[in-house]
Write an enzyme that holds these catalytic residues in place. Sequence first.
Site, PDB file in Angstrom:
ATOM      1  N   HIS A   1       0.487 -16.822  -5.085  1.00  0.00           N
ATOM      2  CA  HIS A   1      -0.721 -16.475  -5.860  1.00  0.00           C
ATOM      3  C   HIS A   1      -0.370 -16.064  -7.282  1.00  0.00           C
ATOM      4  O   HIS A   1      -1.146 -15.419  -7.966  1.00  0.00           O
ATOM      5  CB  HIS A   1      -1.508 -15.353  -5.158  1.00  0.00           C
ATOM      6  CG  HIS A   1      -2.207 -15.860  -3.922  1.00  0.00           C
ATOM      7  ND1 HIS A   1      -2.769 -15.022  -2.992  1.00  0.00           N
ATOM      8  CD2 HIS A   1      -2.425 -17.107  -3.465  1.00  0.00           C
ATOM      9  CE1 HIS A   1      -3.310 -15.737  -2.010  1.00  0.00           C
ATOM     10  NE2 HIS A   1      -3.106 -17.011  -2.276  1.00  0.00           N
TER      11      HIS A   1
ATOM     12  N   THR B   1       0.856  -1.215   0.000  1.00  0.00           N
ATOM     13  CA  THR B   1       0.000   0.000   0.000  1.00  0.00           C
ATOM     14  C   THR B   1       0.884   1.255   0.000  1.00  0.00           C
ATOM     15  O   THR B   1       0.514   2.272  -0.564  1.00  0.00           O
ATOM     16  CB  THR B   1      -0.935   0.030   1.230  1.00  0.00           C
ATOM     17  OG1 THR B   1      -0.155  -0.103   2.427  1.00  0.00           O
ATOM     18  CG2 THR B   1      -1.966  -1.088   1.161  1.00  0.00           C
TER      19      THR B   1
ATOM     20  N   GLN C   1       1.844 -13.330  -1.045  1.00  0.00           N
ATOM     21  CA  GLN C   1       0.532 -13.531  -1.674  1.00  0.00           C
ATOM     22  C   GLN C   1       0.342 -12.509  -2.793  1.00  0.00           C
ATOM     23  O   GLN C   1      -0.640 -12.550  -3.522  1.00  0.00           O
ATOM     24  CB  GLN C   1      -0.586 -13.357  -0.638  1.00  0.00           C
ATOM     25  CG  GLN C   1      -0.475 -14.309   0.532  1.00  0.00           C
ATOM     26  CD  GLN C   1      -1.418 -13.939   1.651  1.00  0.00           C
ATOM     27  OE1 GLN C   1      -2.595 -14.346   1.664  1.00  0.00           O
ATOM     28  NE2 GLN C   1      -0.942 -13.150   2.593  1.00  0.00           N
TER      29      GLN C   1
HETATM   30  N1  APR Z   1       1.434  -1.452   6.842  1.00  0.00           N
HETATM   31  C1  APR Z   1       1.022  -2.526   7.568  1.00  0.00           C
HETATM   32  N2  APR Z   1      -0.174  -3.152   7.362  1.00  0.00           N
HETATM   33  C2  APR Z   1      -0.954  -2.661   6.378  1.00  0.00           C
HETATM   34  C3  APR Z   1      -0.596  -1.543   5.585  1.00  0.00           C
HETATM   35  C4  APR Z   1       0.664  -0.940   5.849  1.00  0.00           C
HETATM   36  N3  APR Z   1       1.103   0.136   5.153  1.00  0.00           N
HETATM   37  N4  APR Z   1      -1.612  -1.307   4.684  1.00  0.00           N
HETATM   38  C5  APR Z   1      -2.564  -2.243   4.924  1.00  0.00           C
HETATM   39  N5  APR Z   1      -2.166  -3.052   5.927  1.00  0.00           N
HETATM   40  C6  APR Z   1      -2.854  -4.241   6.454  1.00  0.00           C
HETATM   41  C7  APR Z   1      -4.361  -4.118   6.535  1.00  0.00           C
HETATM   42  O1  APR Z   1      -4.735  -3.650   7.824  1.00  0.00           O
HETATM   43  C8  APR Z   1      -4.822  -5.560   6.310  1.00  0.00           C
HETATM   44  O2  APR Z   1      -5.000  -6.264   7.529  1.00  0.00           O
HETATM   45  O3  APR Z   1      -2.599  -5.263   5.510  1.00  0.00           O
HETATM   46  C9  APR Z   1      -3.668  -6.209   5.535  1.00  0.00           C
HETATM   47  C10 APR Z   1      -4.025  -6.540   4.085  1.00  0.00           C
HETATM   48  O4  APR Z   1      -5.005  -7.564   4.130  1.00  0.00           O
HETATM   49  P1  APR Z   1      -5.834  -7.924   2.785  1.00  0.00           P
HETATM   50  O5  APR Z   1      -6.318  -6.686   2.155  1.00  0.00           O
HETATM   51  O6  APR Z   1      -6.796  -9.008   3.170  1.00  0.00           O
HETATM   52  O7  APR Z   1      -4.715  -8.529   1.804  1.00  0.00           O
HETATM   53  P2  APR Z   1      -4.070  -9.974   1.851  1.00  0.00           P
HETATM   54  O8  APR Z   1      -4.011 -10.499   3.257  1.00  0.00           O
HETATM   55  O9  APR Z   1      -2.813  -9.912   1.092  1.00  0.00           O
HETATM   56  O10 APR Z   1      -5.150 -10.852   1.011  1.00  0.00           O
HETATM   57  C11 APR Z   1      -4.801 -12.203   0.792  1.00  0.00           C
HETATM   58  O11 APR Z   1      -6.727 -12.423  -0.663  1.00  0.00           O
HETATM   59  O12 APR Z   1      -8.129 -11.749  -2.354  1.00  0.00           O
HETATM   60  C12 APR Z   1      -7.042 -12.519  -2.050  1.00  0.00           C
HETATM   61  O13 APR Z   1      -5.470 -13.084  -3.679  1.00  0.00           O
HETATM   62  C13 APR Z   1      -5.830 -12.051  -2.814  1.00  0.00           C
HETATM   63  O14 APR Z   1      -3.537 -12.385  -2.155  1.00  0.00           O
HETATM   64  C14 APR Z   1      -4.778 -11.848  -1.726  1.00  0.00           C
HETATM   65  C15 APR Z   1      -5.332 -12.621  -0.549  1.00  0.00           C
END
Ligand code: APR
Length: 257
Positions: A122, A31, A104
Amino acid sequence: MEDGRAQVELAAQMIAGSTHCVALTGAGISTESGLPDFRSPGTGLWEGVDPVTELSAAALRSDPERFYRLFLGMRRMAGALPNRAHEVLARLEHEGLLHSVITQNIDGLHRRAGSRLVLEVHGNLATGSCLDCRRSLPMSELLEQVDDGVVPPRCRQCGEVVRPDVVLFGDPLPECFAAARAESARADVMLVIGTSLTVWPVAGLPALARSLIIVNLEDTPYDHQAAARIRDRAGVALAAIAERLSGWRLTGQTRGG
Ligand code: APR
Ligand code: ZN
């Protein structure tokens, strides 16, 4: 020492004293490179979308036009650059403090930051392949067709629909998942960064590691098991851990703090 700094200190000590440290990352580590994650309230890519049904292998076959309209929300990944968190992980690997990165993410930013052993469980956005003859083509060619209004993009060889080489809901996991499972089981320290740990079977990997460091802005199902828990942005937390580790190196202190 306030708790955040104490957790950074503990995490640095765990990494310095580890024999096989492995990182497990999710969309939250990217992000700060300008890429939205999937589930953060209000900004996640999956707001209003059910990826399990709408971005699945079945959805691609049944409604390829809608699939590609949704999928193209991810195309901004092509221009993203690694951030401090990616760079720290690459440096820790080069310095022998990190053995591998299990990610992922499909954005390719760990490799672009210089990480070498990266297990993309992924898949990644670099290529697409034909649903019929399996011919592979670069993502740039796939996006060119989409920009020319060819949705879904088609194979130039046989005319069948082309799909991105990412793991869609309903797909089997790639071969590298077995290596990711083996790496997790070997890890005496797993550094979990930027993932909600809600998508299986990846969400089962932290349970295989001997000890956990979790860097995440929100709660995760493993928080109660983590030896160190840093609730901060990945770039800030990883830079602070790296600074602590280099501070020890400057004073000649051996690994283990
Ligand atoms: N620093 C730390 N944590 C962060 C930051 C940041 N700058 N930005 C976001 N986050 C946290 C959010 O609070 C959230 O808990 O990162 C996490 C991202 O979680 P998801 O959006 O669920 O992403 P992810 O866990 O990678 O999803 C897994 O789901 O849809 C599928 O294939 C897709 O690989 C993905 C998988
Ligand atoms: Zn084909």
